[in-house]
Design a protein around this motif. Structure first.
Motif, mmCIF file in Angstrom:
data_model
loop_
_atom_site.group_PDB
_atom_site.id
_atom_site.type_symbol
_atom_site.label_atom_id
_atom_site.label_comp_id
_atom_site.label_asym_id
_atom_site.label_seq_id
_atom_site.Cartn_x
_atom_site.Cartn_y
_atom_site.Cartn_z
ATOM 1 N N ALA A 1 -23.074 3.146 -7.367
ATOM 2 C CA ALA A 1 -22.789 4.171 -6.361
ATOM 3 C C ALA A 1 -23.821 4.033 -5.242
ATOM 4 C CB ALA A 1 -22.865 5.562 -6.979
ATOM 5 N N VAL A 2 -23.353 4.107 -4.000
ATOM 6 C CA VAL A 2 -24.270 4.014 -2.860
ATOM 7 C C VAL A 2 -24.032 5.213 -1.940
ATOM 8 C CG1 VAL A 2 -25.087 2.583 -0.929
ATOM 9 C CG2 VAL A 2 -24.066 1.475 -2.929
ATOM 10 N N HIS A 3 -25.114 5.921 -1.595
ATOM 11 C CA HIS A 3 -25.024 7.046 -0.660
ATOM 12 C C HIS A 3 -25.629 6.623 0.680
ATOM 13 C CE1 HIS A 3 -24.318 10.407 -3.634
ATOM 14 N NE2 HIS A 3 -24.588 9.376 -4.417
ATOM 15 N N GLY A 4 -24.964 6.990 1.761
ATOM 16 C CA GLY A 4 -25.508 6.697 3.076
ATOM 17 C C GLY A 4 -25.314 7.878 4.009
ATOM 18 N N SER A 5 -25.791 7.728 5.234
ATOM 19 C CA SER A 5 -25.712 8.853 6.179
ATOM 20 C C SER A 5 -24.264 9.164 6.579
ATOM 21 C CB SER A 5 -26.544 8.532 7.428
ATOM 22 O OG SER A 5 -26.130 7.281 7.968
ATOM 23 N N LYS A 6 -23.359 8.197 6.424
ATOM 24 C CA LYS A 6 -21.964 8.436 6.830
ATOM 25 C C LYS A 6 -21.004 8.662 5.663
ATOM 26 C CE LYS A 6 -22.212 5.815 11.123
ATOM 27 N NZ LYS A 6 -21.724 4.603 11.799
ATOM 28 N N GLY A 7 -21.493 8.525 4.422
ATOM 29 C CA GLY A 7 -20.595 8.739 3.293
ATOM 30 C C GLY A 7 -21.136 8.106 2.036
ATOM 31 N N LYS A 8 -20.274 7.900 1.057
ATOM 32 C CA LYS A 8 -20.731 7.238 -0.163
ATOM 33 C C LYS A 8 -19.622 6.399 -0.758
ATOM 34 C CE LYS A 8 -19.910 10.084 -4.254
ATOM 35 N NZ LYS A 8 -20.522 10.817 -5.373
ATOM 36 N N LEU A 9 -20.011 5.441 -1.590
ATOM 37 C CA LEU A 9 -18.994 4.683 -2.302
ATOM 38 C C LEU A 9 -19.367 4.582 -3.768
ATOM 39 C CD1 LEU A 9 -19.939 1.538 -3.067
ATOM 40 C CD2 LEU A 9 -19.509 1.167 -0.654
ATOM 41 N N VAL A 10 -18.334 4.496 -4.608
ATOM 42 C CA VAL A 10 -18.502 4.297 -6.043
ATOM 43 C C VAL A 10 -17.611 3.126 -6.410
ATOM 44 C CG1 VAL A 10 -18.303 5.322 -8.340
ATOM 45 C CG2 VAL A 10 -18.830 6.780 -6.371
ATOM 46 N N VAL A 11 -18.176 2.118 -7.056
ATOM 47 C CA VAL A 11 -17.386 0.916 -7.297
ATOM 48 C C VAL A 11 -17.604 0.383 -8.707
ATOM 49 C CG1 VAL A 11 -19.173 -0.593 -6.269
ATOM 50 C CG2 VAL A 11 -16.804 -1.370 -6.336
ATOM 51 N N ASP A 12 -16.514 -0.036 -9.349
ATOM 52 C CA ASP A 12 -16.604 -0.758 -10.614
ATOM 53 C C ASP A 12 -15.663 -1.955 -10.510
ATOM 54 O OD1 ASP A 12 -13.959 0.111 -11.276
ATOM 55 O OD2 ASP A 12 -14.751 1.920 -12.218
ATOM 56 N N ARG A 13 -15.428 -2.647 -11.622
ATOM 57 C CA ARG A 13 -14.658 -3.881 -11.478
ATOM 58 C C ARG A 13 -13.176 -3.646 -11.185
ATOM 59 N NH1 ARG A 13 -12.051 -6.691 -14.503
ATOM 60 N NH2 ARG A 13 -13.131 -8.656 -14.220
ATOM 61 N N GLN A 14 -12.717 -2.406 -11.368
ATOM 62 C CA GLN A 14 -11.316 -2.121 -11.121
ATOM 63 C C GLN A 14 -11.048 -1.403 -9.808
ATOM 64 O OE1 GLN A 14 -12.225 -1.342 -14.542
ATOM 65 N NE2 GLN A 14 -10.731 -2.479 -15.713
ATOM 66 N N GLU A 15 -12.007 -0.587 -9.417
ATOM 67 C CA GLU A 15 -11.695 0.415 -8.403
ATOM 68 C C GLU A 15 -12.844 0.583 -7.421
ATOM 69 O OE1 GLU A 15 -10.928 4.085 -10.403
ATOM 70 O OE2 GLU A 15 -9.943 5.003 -8.686
ATOM 71 N N LEU A 16 -12.493 0.747 -6.152
ATOM 72 C CA LEU A 16 -13.484 1.064 -5.117
ATOM 73 C C LEU A 16 -13.096 2.406 -4.514
ATOM 74 C CD1 LEU A 16 -15.710 0.311 -2.936
ATOM 75 C CD2 LEU A 16 -13.842 -0.705 -1.648
ATOM 76 N N LYS A 17 -14.000 3.374 -4.628
ATOM 77 C CA LYS A 17 -13.739 4.685 -4.027
ATOM 78 C C LYS A 17 -14.747 4.880 -2.901
ATOM 79 C CE LYS A 17 -13.910 6.343 -8.186
ATOM 80 N NZ LYS A 17 -13.820 6.963 -9.505
ATOM 81 N N LEU A 18 -14.230 5.208 -1.728
ATOM 82 C CA LEU A 18 -15.110 5.365 -0.562
ATOM 83 C C LEU A 18 -14.849 6.726 0.060
ATOM 84 C CD1 LEU A 18 -17.024 4.109 1.635
ATOM 85 C CD2 LEU A 18 -14.946 3.315 2.780
ATOM 86 N N TYR A 19 -15.924 7.501 0.206
ATOM 87 C CA TYR A 19 -15.817 8.796 0.896
ATOM 88 C C TYR A 19 -16.509 8.677 2.241
ATOM 89 C CZ TYR A 19 -16.126 13.737 1.964
ATOM 90 O OH TYR A 19 -16.000 14.966 2.590
ATOM 91 N N LEU A 20 -15.804 9.027 3.309
ATOM 92 C CA LEU A 20 -16.405 8.969 4.642
ATOM 93 C C LEU A 20 -16.471 10.373 5.246
ATOM 94 C CD1 LEU A 20 -14.678 5.742 5.996
ATOM 95 C CD2 LEU A 20 -17.052 5.993 5.213
ATOM 96 N N ARG A 21 -17.639 10.710 5.821
ATOM 97 C CA ARG A 21 -17.819 12.030 6.432
ATOM 98 C C ARG A 21 -16.963 12.149 7.689
ATOM 99 N NH1 ARG A 21 -23.769 11.811 5.153
ATOM 100 N NH2 ARG A 21 -23.753 12.677 3.046
#
Lengths: 289, 341
Positions: free
Chosen positions: B244-264
């Motif tokens: 999981a990576v958090h940044g100033s514009k959003g965050k992402l959670v990634v595993d070998r099946q799925e990439l979830k990206l949240y953008l502010r």
């Protein structure tokens, strides 16, 4: 020759295998922690006329077999297509105790009797003898049940395919016929390549099972090679991963695969009566057109 | 046949590489080296490759273009140095070595001799992780503030492991295995940390090695990282790795099946909209020419062979990149009070 129904029921949903979401896989594992929950879904499919269960030889499959044997009359038309081996069991064991002890641990007689026979070295240096020991070990739990087709799981089929150990396919085919009066089946992620190899191994009109889906997911060699192989080669092909774990809408996915020349059967997994019925109806409607 | 490939170490990874290489159009395995005479006799009798018990002898006699080293980690350095000395292109299983000094030396040697030098951190060939790395580098998350990497699975769930993986001296343990994969993946996404602030290496079942590793990282831009791995967790069917990576514009959670990206709000990026976005491996993974056990295992071999054929030394997972991972592993050992003597 074994009769293969056009619609077969799969087992990924019961054992925490989901190619799209680890979270969903975990939820399914929790839901199906009791064998009773699995049997309930199998009963639902069975009562809708889906009588073949294509299942990995997972440790827990033994409990399902026990249930079927205890209710023989109810399940007299129920058919298992065992798919062996459950590879993680062997891989975890190799990481823990090494190759040699894994072979001893899982061979039919078990460690003690194999050692008493004093034959472990001779037996295992002959890979055909070793293959037979491992098949017998996996088949023990299906004793007394209908197993007209016995599959090799894709990780083993494809390992042998890469190593070019094609004669093992032929030996497996002959052995399950002789010992279990069953036909061999081969699951693969490399269907065009496998059909060539089975030809060379002398397996005529083979039963094969592969991912066949509209988005080309895990169809090595590419969709055109699959179309060509299925259209021109003599084989009995079972399509799996038709919905690509949900990446394609059900109707679109099923209409596409049912229109694919050479696909004779479809295996799918579902956990609810509604999904089982809907999938079955979509397949029947598509094939009726 | 094309490229002539040798395999050193015919265990789980060695056999997997063997099968994948052999299925490629432009390459084939012609020789295998292992210490188990049983495995060699089977491979010689049924597959028909030349077999050796000494890597030096195999390299001298088999006329190879490239070798794959998949032996216990403690033997990687000597094997790799010899192969490079003999002018071979080289693929080494992870971790590259057990010492950053040795890894750095191998990297310098490979660069000097212009040999392809790749390490088996296969996660970098998974489509979801590749897309996650691309998004972070392209700035979709803005300034990164936190990264969390974890891996859980059931490698050691009883007190009975008798292979080299249970021996610290041979490079066994969760740190060199599960944790090195996660560290490499975290490096792939945000670059290596500047410091390891603290670490804990715990035994659960194993006597000689750790089964769980936790660590805190500090990055040069002020970001913080958490590493959490445990290979004695039987609630996971197989290794499950998540970042999981958090940044100033959003965050992402990634595993070998799925990439979830949240953008502010106002942070939409290319095809990704404000709020949650999900993409799956079925859409993100490039197809491979032969599939054995996950596209990544085939893709890394295809990439290696392609680099050898084109003599391209600017490829993914170089020794230099693997050195960065070995360096962090070493800092974790120091922070956890388990530094090598």
């Amino acid at each position: 020759m074994a009769t293969i129904d056009r619609i077969l029921f799969g087992d990924n949903q019961f054992f925490g295998v989901n190619h799209m979401s680890e979270e969903k896989a975990r939820q399914q594992l929790m839901r199906f922690k009791d064998i009773a929950a699995i049997v309930e879904v199998l009963d639902t499919a069975f009562d809708m006329g889906i009588r073949t269960f294509m299942c990995t030889t997972h440790d827990r499959i033994g409990e399902i077999c026990d249930h079927m044997r205890a209710n023989r009359e109810r399940y007299k038309d129920f058919v298992f297509f065992p798919c062996m081996p459950y590879a993680h069991k062997y891989a975890n064991s190799v990481s823990q105790v090494g190759v040699m002890e894994t072979i001893q641990r899982f061979s039919a007689g078990g460690v003690v009797s194999t050692v008493i026979r004093g034959a472990v070295g001779t037996l295992t240096r002959d890979i055909y003898a070793l293959m037979k020991l491992l098949v017998d070990a996996e088949m023990k739990r299906f004793h007394g049940l209908n197993t007209p087709v016995i599959f090799v799981q894709n990780v083993v089929t494809d390992l042998l395919l890469g190593l070019k150990l094609y004669p093992v396919f032929g030996e497996f085919h002959r052995y399950v016929k002789e010992r279990y009066d069953a036909e061999a089946g081969f699951i693969t992620m490399n269907l065009p390549l496998l059909l060539d190899a089975l030809d060379q191994a002398g397996v005529d009109n083979p039963i094969v099972c592969a991912n066949i889906n509209k988005i080309d997911f895990r169809m090595s060699g590419g969709i055109h090679a699959y179309r060509e192989a299925l259209g021109t080669r003599k084989c009995r092909a079972i399509a799996m991963s038709v919905l690509a774990s949900g990446a394609i809408p059900a109707k679109e996915a099923i209409d596409w695969v049912c229109g694919m020349q050479g696909v004779q059967s479809i295996v799918f997994g579902a956990s609810t009566a509604g999904n089982i019925r809907q999938t079955k109806e979509l397949i029947e409607q598509a094939w009726a057109r | 046949m094309g490229l002539r490939v040798g395999i050193i170490g015919a265990g789980k990874m060695g056999l997997s590489h063997f099968s994948v290489v052999n299925a490629m159009r432009d390459a084939g395995v012609v020789a295998v080296c292992d210490t188990s005479r049983y495995v060699l006799s089977v491979l010689n009798k049924y597959v028909g490759v030349e077999t050796f018990t000494s890597p030096e002898e195999m390299i001298e006699r088999a006329g190879l273009d490239a070798v794959f080293i998949a032996t216990p980690s403690s033997t990687h350095f000597d094997c790799a140095r010899h192969a490079l000395d003999q002018g071979l292109h080289l693929f080494v299983e992870k971790p590259l070595t057990l010492s950053p000094v040795q890894s750095k030396a191998l990297s310098a040697m490979a660069i000097e001799r212009r040999k392809v030098n790749q390490v088996g951190f296969h996660n970098r060939f998974i489509g979801t992780f590749q897309e996650a790395a691309r998004l972070v580098k392209a700035g979709a998350l803005g300034e990164v503030s936190n990264i969390h990497g974890s891996a859980f699975g059931q490698v050691v769930i009883k007190e009975q492991n008798r292979t080299w993986r249970a021996k610290r001296s041979e490079g066994g343990g969760c740190l060199h295995d599960y944790a090195s994969h996660v560290i490499d993946l975290m490096n792939f996404l945000v670059g290596p940390p500047a410091e390891v602030r603290g670490a804990s290496l715990q035994s659960i079942f194993s006597e000689d090695v750790e089964d769980a590793v936790s660590a805190v990282f500090a990055y040069s831009n002020g970001a913080a990282g958490i590493l959490e791995t445990n290979w004695s967790d039987e609630t996971y069917r197989k290794m499950s790795t998540t970042v999981a990576v958090h940044g100033s514009k959003g965050k992402l959670v990634v595993d070998r099946q799925e990439l979830k990206l949240y953008l502010r709000q106002g942070a939409e990026f290319e095809r990704y909209v404000e709020g949650w976005n999900s993409r799956y491996i079925t859409d993100l993974q490039k197809p491979v020419s032969f599939y054995l056990r996950g596209e990544e295992y085939s893709a890394q071999v295809e990439s290696f062979l392609e680099a050898v054929l084109t003599e391209n030394t600017a490829h993914e997972n170089s020794f230099a990149s693997a050195y960065e991972t070995d360096r962090i592993v070493d800092l974790i050992l120091q922070a956890g009070g388990k530094a090598r003597a």
